[in-house]
Design a protein around this motif. Sequence first.
Motif, PDB file in Angstrom:
ATOM      1  N   TRP A  62       0.818  -1.217   0.000  1.00  0.00           N
ATOM      2  CA  TRP A  62       0.000   0.000   0.000  1.00  0.00           C
ATOM      3  C   TRP A  62       0.852   1.267   0.000  1.00  0.00           C
ATOM      4  O   TRP A  62       0.460   2.276  -0.594  1.00  0.00           O
ATOM      5  N   ASP A  63       2.009   1.224   0.641  1.00  0.00           N
ATOM      6  CA  ASP A  63       2.910   2.381   0.599  1.00  0.00           C
ATOM      7  C   ASP A  63       3.311   2.697  -0.835  1.00  0.00           C
ATOM      8  O   ASP A  63       3.392   3.866  -1.238  1.00  0.00           O
ATOM      9  N   HIS A  64       3.566   1.645  -1.617  1.00  0.00           N
ATOM     10  CA  HIS A  64       3.971   1.835  -3.006  1.00  0.00           C
ATOM     11  C   HIS A  64       2.826   2.364  -3.862  1.00  0.00           C
ATOM     12  O   HIS A  64       2.983   3.362  -4.571  1.00  0.00           O
ATOM     13  N   ILE A  65       1.690   1.672  -3.813  1.00  0.00           N
ATOM     14  CA  ILE A  65       0.625   2.042  -4.758  1.00  0.00           C
ATOM     15  C   ILE A  65      -0.017   3.379  -4.394  1.00  0.00           C
ATOM     16  O   ILE A  65      -0.487   4.109  -5.271  1.00  0.00           O
ATOM     17  N   LYS A  66      -0.009   3.744  -3.086  1.00  0.00           N
ATOM     18  CA  LYS A  66      -0.522   5.067  -2.717  1.00  0.00           C
ATOM     19  C   LYS A  66       0.410   6.172  -3.212  1.00  0.00           C
ATOM     20  O   LYS A  66      -0.027   7.302  -3.435  1.00  0.00           O
ATOM     21  N   ALA A  67       1.680   5.811  -3.372  1.00  0.00           N
ATOM     22  CA  ALA A  67       2.652   6.770  -3.914  1.00  0.00           C
ATOM     23  C   ALA A  67       2.662   6.751  -5.442  1.00  0.00           C
ATOM     24  O   ALA A  67       3.487   7.436  -6.070  1.00  0.00           O
ATOM     25  N   ILE A  71       4.313  -2.286  -7.664  1.00  0.00           N
ATOM     26  CA  ILE A  71       4.970  -3.155  -6.696  1.00  0.00           C
ATOM     27  C   ILE A  71       4.756  -4.608  -7.091  1.00  0.00           C
ATOM     28  O   ILE A  71       3.720  -4.965  -7.682  1.00  0.00           O
ATOM     29  N   VAL A  72       5.740  -5.426  -6.758  1.00  0.00           N
ATOM     30  CA  VAL A  72       5.669  -6.863  -7.009  1.00  0.00           C
ATOM     31  C   VAL A  72       5.859  -7.566  -5.672  1.00  0.00           C
ATOM     32  O   VAL A  72       6.725  -7.186  -4.877  1.00  0.00           O
ATOM     33  N   ALA A  73       5.034  -8.584  -5.403  1.00  0.00           N
ATOM     34  CA  ALA A  73       5.148  -9.311  -4.135  1.00  0.00           C
ATOM     35  C   ALA A  73       4.664 -10.740  -4.304  1.00  0.00           C
ATOM     36  O   ALA A  73       3.743 -11.009  -5.085  1.00  0.00           O
ATOM     37  N   TYR A  74       5.292 -11.643  -3.571  1.00  0.00           N
ATOM     38  CA  TYR A  74       4.771 -13.008  -3.471  1.00  0.00           C
ATOM     39  C   TYR A  74       3.657 -12.987  -2.432  1.00  0.00           C
ATOM     40  O   TYR A  74       3.825 -12.446  -1.331  1.00  0.00           O
ATOM     41  N   VAL A  75       2.514 -13.572  -2.795  1.00  0.00           N
ATOM     42  CA  VAL A  75       1.343 -13.513  -1.913  1.00  0.00           C
ATOM     43  C   VAL A  75       0.711 -14.899  -1.802  1.00  0.00           C
ATOM     44  O   VAL A  75       0.505 -15.578  -2.804  1.00  0.00           O
ATOM     45  N   LYS A  76       0.421 -15.274  -0.568  1.00  0.00           N
ATOM     46  CA  LYS A  76      -0.346 -16.485  -0.310  1.00  0.00           C
ATOM     47  C   LYS A  76      -1.788 -16.066  -0.060  1.00  0.00           C
ATOM     48  O   LYS A  76      -2.064 -15.273   0.842  1.00  0.00           O
ATOM     49  N   ALA A  90       1.852  -8.603  -9.450  1.00  0.00           N
ATOM     50  CA  ALA A  90       2.411  -7.328  -9.907  1.00  0.00           C
ATOM     51  C   ALA A  90       1.259  -6.331  -9.942  1.00  0.00           C
ATOM     52  O   ALA A  90       0.297  -6.509 -10.693  1.00  0.00           O
ATOM     53  N   VAL A  91       1.339  -5.298  -9.100  1.00  0.00           N
ATOM     54  CA  VAL A  91       0.245  -4.340  -8.951  1.00  0.00           C
ATOM     55  C   VAL A  91       0.662  -3.009  -9.568  1.00  0.00           C
ATOM     56  O   VAL A  91       1.709  -2.453  -9.224  1.00  0.00           O
ATOM     57  N   PHE A  92      -0.195  -2.502 -10.466  1.00  0.00           N
ATOM     58  CA  PHE A  92       0.109  -1.273 -11.197  1.00  0.00           C
ATOM     59  C   PHE A  92      -1.003  -0.242 -10.989  1.00  0.00           C
ATOM     60  O   PHE A  92      -2.162  -0.515 -11.332  1.00  0.00           O
ATOM     61  N   ILE A 101      -1.856  -8.182 -11.675  1.00  0.00           N
ATOM     62  CA  ILE A 101      -1.687  -9.348 -12.548  1.00  0.00           C
ATOM     63  C   ILE A 101      -0.918 -10.403 -11.771  1.00  0.00           C
ATOM     64  O   ILE A 101       0.114 -10.110 -11.158  1.00  0.00           O
ATOM     65  N   ARG A 102      -1.426 -11.637 -11.789  1.00  0.00           N
ATOM     66  CA  ARG A 102      -0.814 -12.689 -10.986  1.00  0.00           C
ATOM     67  C   ARG A 102      -0.431 -13.904 -11.834  1.00  0.00           C
ATOM     68  O   ARG A 102      -1.165 -14.288 -12.753  1.00  0.00           O
ATOM     69  N   ILE A 103       0.720 -14.465 -11.484  1.00  0.00           N
ATOM     70  CA  ILE A 103       1.201 -15.677 -12.132  1.00  0.00           C
ATOM     71  C   ILE A 103       1.654 -16.669 -11.059  1.00  0.00           C
ATOM     72  O   ILE A 103       1.897 -16.279  -9.906  1.00  0.00           O
TER      73      ILE A 103
END
Length: 453
Positions: A62-67, A71-76, A90-92, A101-103
Motif C-alpha cells: 500500500w505504501d507503493h501504490i498510494k505513492a 509493486i511486485v510481491a509473493y502472496v499467499k 504485480a500491482v500497477f 496481474i498474478r502468475i
Amino acid sequence: MKETKLNSNELFFSITSHDSTILSGNDVFVRISGYTKDELIGSFHNIVRHPDMPRVIFKTLWDHIKAGKPIVAYVKNKTKEGGYYWVLAAVFPLKERYVSIRIKPDTKVFSAIRELYVKLLMAESTGGMDESERIMPELLREVGYESYEHFMGDALLSELKGRQNLKSQSCMKAEDFVLVHPQLSQLKSAHTQCEILLQEYDRWFEKIDFFADIKSIFEEKGMALRYLARDIVNLSLNTSVSSYKVANGGETFGILARDIRINAKENDALIHQIHQTIEKLSSALNGIVFLVSAIRLQIEMVTYVIDEVLCKNSEVQMVEMRGNICDLIALVMEYSDKTKALQGELNGEIKEVLAYLDQLEKQMMYLGYVQVYGVIEAAGSSDESARFGIIFAQLKALIGETVQEIATMQKMGQNFDGENRSLMKRSEESVVILERLHEEMVMIKAREENHGK
C-alpha cells in the motif's frame, strides 16, 4: 489447507478501486478463488487474504501504490473453501484504479522469500508489525537484496524467464474457429496484434541480460578506476618526496612529480564524475529491466484475456471484458511511454560516460609522456636517483591498467549505445502496433454502442 492448482501457463488479474473494492477479474481469478464472480465483485480484496501472510508485506504494497508506484510481491491467498494458492502479484496503479496481474511462482527467489516470510511472521507475533518492518531490510540483505525495489525487480524478471517456454492454454484454432458475433471477429484481429507485440517484447526481453551485464561491468570498472586513480595520486606524492632527497637533478624530478600530481588530481575529478554518471546509469538500467518485464507481463495478460473471450465465443463475455481489455491496453501504453522516456535518459547518460572516458584517455596519454620522460631522466641520473626508475616503472603499470579499464568501458559503452538506439527504433514500431490495437478496441466499443441503439 489444500493447495488449489494454478497452472504455470495461466494468468489472472483483478481491477480494484482505491479502497481495494474488487471491480472486475477474469475467469481464472474466479476459478482459483473458489468464489463466484458475483461474490467477488464489490467485495474488498482481503476476501482472499490468508493469515499466513506477514502484515508488513501489505503495508509495503500500500505504501507503493498510494505513492503511485508499481509493486511486485509473493502472496499467499486463501480460497472460499479454506484452501490456499501462491502467486507472484504485480500491482500497477492506473488512474483511479489498481490493476493486479498474478502468475504462478516457481523459482529459487520464491523459495527464499517463503522462508523470509516465516521469519517476518515470527517477528510480528512478538513485536508486532513495527518489528517485522524493522528487520525486513536486514532479511532481504541476507538473501542478496539491497532493498525491496532490488528484490521485486529480480523476482519479476526471474519468474518471467521461467515462463518464456510456456504456451497459453488457448482453445482457439484459427483455421476452424467460427465466431458467432461480428465484434468477435474484430477482437480476433486485436488478438493478432497482441501476438505481434509479444514477439516484439520478447526481443526486448532477450536483451535484459545484456542490460544487467552492462550495469555490473560499468560498476566494477568504475570502482577499479577509482582505486587506480588513488594509487596514481599516492605515487605522485612518493615521487615528490623522493625528489627532495636527490642532490643533483632533484628539481627535474620535482617538476615531473608536480605534473604527475596535477594530472592525477584531474583524473580523480574525472573519475568521480564518471562514477556519479554510472550510478545514474545503473539506476536507469534497473528501471528499464523492470519496465520491460512489466510490459511483457501486461501484454501477455491482454492476450490471455482476449483469448478467454474468444474461447467462450460469447457476445456477453465480450461486452463484460471489453472495458478490462481497454484498461490493460492503457496500462501497456503508459508503461511503453515510461520506457521510451527512460531510454532517452539512458542515451544521454551513456554519451556522458563516453565523453568523460575520452577525456580520461587523453589525460592518460599525457601522463604516459611524463612517464617516458621520467624513465629517460632516471636512466641518465646518478645512482642516488636510481629509485626513480622503480617509481616510473610502477607508474607505467598503473597507466597500462587504467588504459585497459578505459578501453573495456568504451567498448561496452559503444555496444550499449548501438543496442539502445536499435531498441528505441523497435520501441517506436511497437507504439504503432499499440495504437492500432487501441483503435481496434475503440471500434469494437463504437459498434457495441451502435448495436445497443
